[in-house]
Design an enzyme around this catalytic site. Structure first.
Site, PDB file in Angstrom:
ATOM      1  N   MET A  28       0.657  -1.133  -0.020  1.00 43.67           N
ATOM      2  CA  MET A  28      -0.094   0.061   0.120  1.00 43.67           C
ATOM      3  C   MET A  28       0.626   1.235  -0.097  1.00 43.67           C
ATOM      4  O   MET A  28       0.388   2.561   0.309  1.00 43.67           O
ATOM      5  CB  MET A  28      -0.848   0.050   1.454  1.00 43.67           C
ATOM      6  N   LEU A  31       6.945   3.208   1.702  1.00 48.39           N
ATOM      7  CA  LEU A  31       7.618   2.049   1.663  1.00 48.39           C
ATOM      8  C   LEU A  31       8.863   2.298   2.817  1.00 48.39           C
ATOM      9  O   LEU A  31       9.044   3.377   3.177  1.00 48.39           O
ATOM     10  CB  LEU A  31       8.412   1.797   0.475  1.00 48.39           C
ATOM     11  N   HIS A  35       8.898  -3.423   3.508  1.00 51.46           N
ATOM     12  CA  HIS A  35       8.986  -3.626   2.227  1.00 51.46           C
ATOM     13  C   HIS A  35      10.121  -4.048   1.354  1.00 51.46           C
ATOM     14  O   HIS A  35      10.125  -5.037   0.618  1.00 51.46           O
ATOM     15  CB  HIS A  35       7.982  -2.455   1.490  1.00 51.46           C
ATOM     16  N   GLN A  59     -10.649  -2.844   1.794  1.00 48.62           N
ATOM     17  CA  GLN A  59     -10.205  -3.528   2.964  1.00 48.62           C
ATOM     18  C   GLN A  59     -10.296  -2.581   4.251  1.00 48.62           C
ATOM     19  O   GLN A  59     -10.028  -2.921   5.160  1.00 48.62           O
ATOM     20  CB  GLN A  59      -8.805  -4.328   2.965  1.00 48.62           C
ATOM     21  N   SER A 184       4.077   1.562   8.285  1.00 48.02           N
ATOM     22  CA  SER A 184       3.775   2.749   7.394  1.00 48.02           C
ATOM     23  C   SER A 184       2.923   3.685   8.585  1.00 48.02           C
ATOM     24  O   SER A 184       3.108   4.750   8.395  1.00 48.02           O
ATOM     25  CB  SER A 184       2.847   2.672   6.071  1.00 48.02           C
TER      26      SER A 184
HETATM   27  P1  AMP Z   1       1.436  -2.875   3.584  1.00 51.59           P
HETATM   28  O1  AMP Z   1       2.036  -1.681   2.483  1.00 51.59           O
HETATM   29  O2  AMP Z   1       1.642  -2.560   4.739  1.00 51.59           O
HETATM   30  O3  AMP Z   1       0.020  -3.506   2.944  1.00 51.59           O
HETATM   31  O4  AMP Z   1       2.349  -4.074   3.312  1.00 51.59           O
HETATM   32  C1  AMP Z   1       2.885  -4.718   2.192  1.00 51.59           C
HETATM   33  C2  AMP Z   1       3.583  -6.000   2.348  1.00 51.59           C
HETATM   34  O5  AMP Z   1       4.745  -5.727   3.263  1.00 51.59           O
HETATM   35  C3  AMP Z   1       2.797  -7.054   3.408  1.00 51.59           C
HETATM   36  O6  AMP Z   1       2.937  -8.177   2.940  1.00 51.59           O
HETATM   37  C4  AMP Z   1       3.281  -6.857   4.536  1.00 51.59           C
HETATM   38  O7  AMP Z   1       3.123  -7.864   5.460  1.00 51.59           O
HETATM   39  C5  AMP Z   1       4.824  -6.338   4.323  1.00 51.59           C
HETATM   40  N1  AMP Z   1       5.220  -5.747   5.659  1.00 51.59           N
HETATM   41  C6  AMP Z   1       4.961  -4.555   6.297  1.00 51.59           C
HETATM   42  N2  AMP Z   1       5.506  -4.437   7.386  1.00 51.59           N
HETATM   43  C7  AMP Z   1       6.510  -5.515   7.280  1.00 51.59           C
HETATM   44  C8  AMP Z   1       7.509  -5.560   8.451  1.00 51.59           C
HETATM   45  N3  AMP Z   1       7.586  -4.634   9.303  1.00 51.59           N
HETATM   46  N4  AMP Z   1       8.338  -6.327   8.167  1.00 51.59           N
HETATM   47  C9  AMP Z   1       8.134  -7.331   7.119  1.00 51.59           C
HETATM   48  N5  AMP Z   1       7.093  -7.518   6.362  1.00 51.59           N
HETATM   49  C10 AMP Z   1       6.325  -6.128   6.382  1.00 51.59           C
END
Ligand code: AMP
Length: 284
Positions: A28, A31, A35, A59, A184
């Site tokens: 989303m 970054l 990510h 969502q 984020s």
């Molecule tokens: P998001 O942008 O929050 O939807 O996350 C995108 C991807 O990054 C998803 O697969 C999350 O699980 C992963 N992600 C978010 N935060 C972390 C983190 N601290 N460690 C590892 N992966 C993450």
């Protein structure tokens, strides 16, 4: 690096992968190192790497932070350029949802607990977008963070039930030096909340220590975690749960792999975290 906005254009590209492997990282945006770890791993293993940035309205619940969700497209693009990602897919909401869905996608399993319970409909929205993204990008491999472990097992169920031809890779949570999981949403923590926020992770480590020392009773462990959070933060507890993993079923006595997960709410920010443990308390 090519930036694609239109789903149909992405689909044309996806027909030309040939026999090259394609690693896909849906995000989303806004970054951070979590990510980036997923992207680096995909780059190491796959021929082509594609990142999507899409804040998926389906969502978010009516009273959630869709409008406030942090966004910085230019910064994200710069980071992705430096990482030498091959394609960034950034569709508009209109491009992804040109008409109201005429079908309903509804999860039955793995969603009556944790975020599935406290955010009704959330995982149905995740399911809708991920099925669309898989169809548009057509990756051979997709990378997810286990920080969102419930999301990972929900997507696993979707991929298995619908025979989607993609291999899922789940990677460990990336943390700040004090243990707080990178997110984020962390930018919305006040200074004091930021200091307190690490205690969510520390409370999970307390649960792990209890399991290592032989505590098998789930209720006792959940109580330990709750009381630590109450003592050390000003946050409201949304949930603390100890469940079987990956089935996400209630357990009373620990006999197999488990997840200990928590969600807490500060003023503007809801944080989630979890640890995955074997029955003896070793990190999975
Ligand atoms: P998001 O942008 O929050 O939807 O996350 C995108 C991807 O990054 C998803 O697969 C999350 O699980 C992963 N992600 C978010 N935060 C972390 C983190 N601290 N460690 C590892 N992966 C993450």
């Amino acid at each position: 690096m090519k930036i694609i906005h239109v789903p149909q254009e992405m689909q044309v590209i996806s027909k030309k992968y040939g026999n090259r492997s394609v690693g896909f990282i849906p995000t989303m945006g806004f970054l951070h190192d979590g990510h980036i770890a997923l992207i680096m791993e995909a780059k190491k293993k796959q021929d082509i790497v594609i990142v999507s940035i899409f804040v998926n309205p389906l969502q978010f619940g009516p009273n959630e932070d869709l409008d406030q969700y942090p966004r910085d497209k230019n910064r994200d693009i710069k980071i992705l350029e430096e990482l030498e990602v091959d394609y960034v897919f950034i569709p508009s909401v209109n491009a992804m949802y040109p008409v109201d869905f005429r079908i309903r996608i509804e999860l039955k399993e793995r969603v009556s607990v944790m975020c599935g319970r406290s955010r009704p409909g959330h995982f149905d929205g995740v399911a809708a977008v991920i099925i669309k993204l898989f169809n548009i990008v057509n990756p051979t491999h997709a990378y997810f963070g286990l920080k969102d472990a419930q999301q990972f097992v929900v997507i696993q169920a979707i991929v298995e039930d619908l025979n989607i031809n993609v291999e899922l890779v789940g990677l460990k949570t990336i943390r700040e030096t004090d243990g707080l999981a990178k997110s984020s949403r962390n930018v919305y923590l006040s200074e004091l909340e930021r200091i307190e926020a690490k205690n969510l992770y520390l409370s999970l480590k307390i649960a792990q220590n209890a399991v290592i020392q032989g505590q098998k009773n789930a209720k006792n462990i959940v109580e330990l975690v709750k009381s630590y959070i109450k003592k050390t933060t000003s946050a409201e507890i949304d949930y603390i749960e100890l469940l079987s993993y990956p089935d996400m079923k209630v357990v009373h006595q620990i006999e197999n792999d488990i997840i200990v997960a928590g969600a807490i709410k500060f003023k503007k920010t809801r944080l989630i975290d979890n640890i995955l443990l074997t029955e003896n308390g070793l990190l999975k």
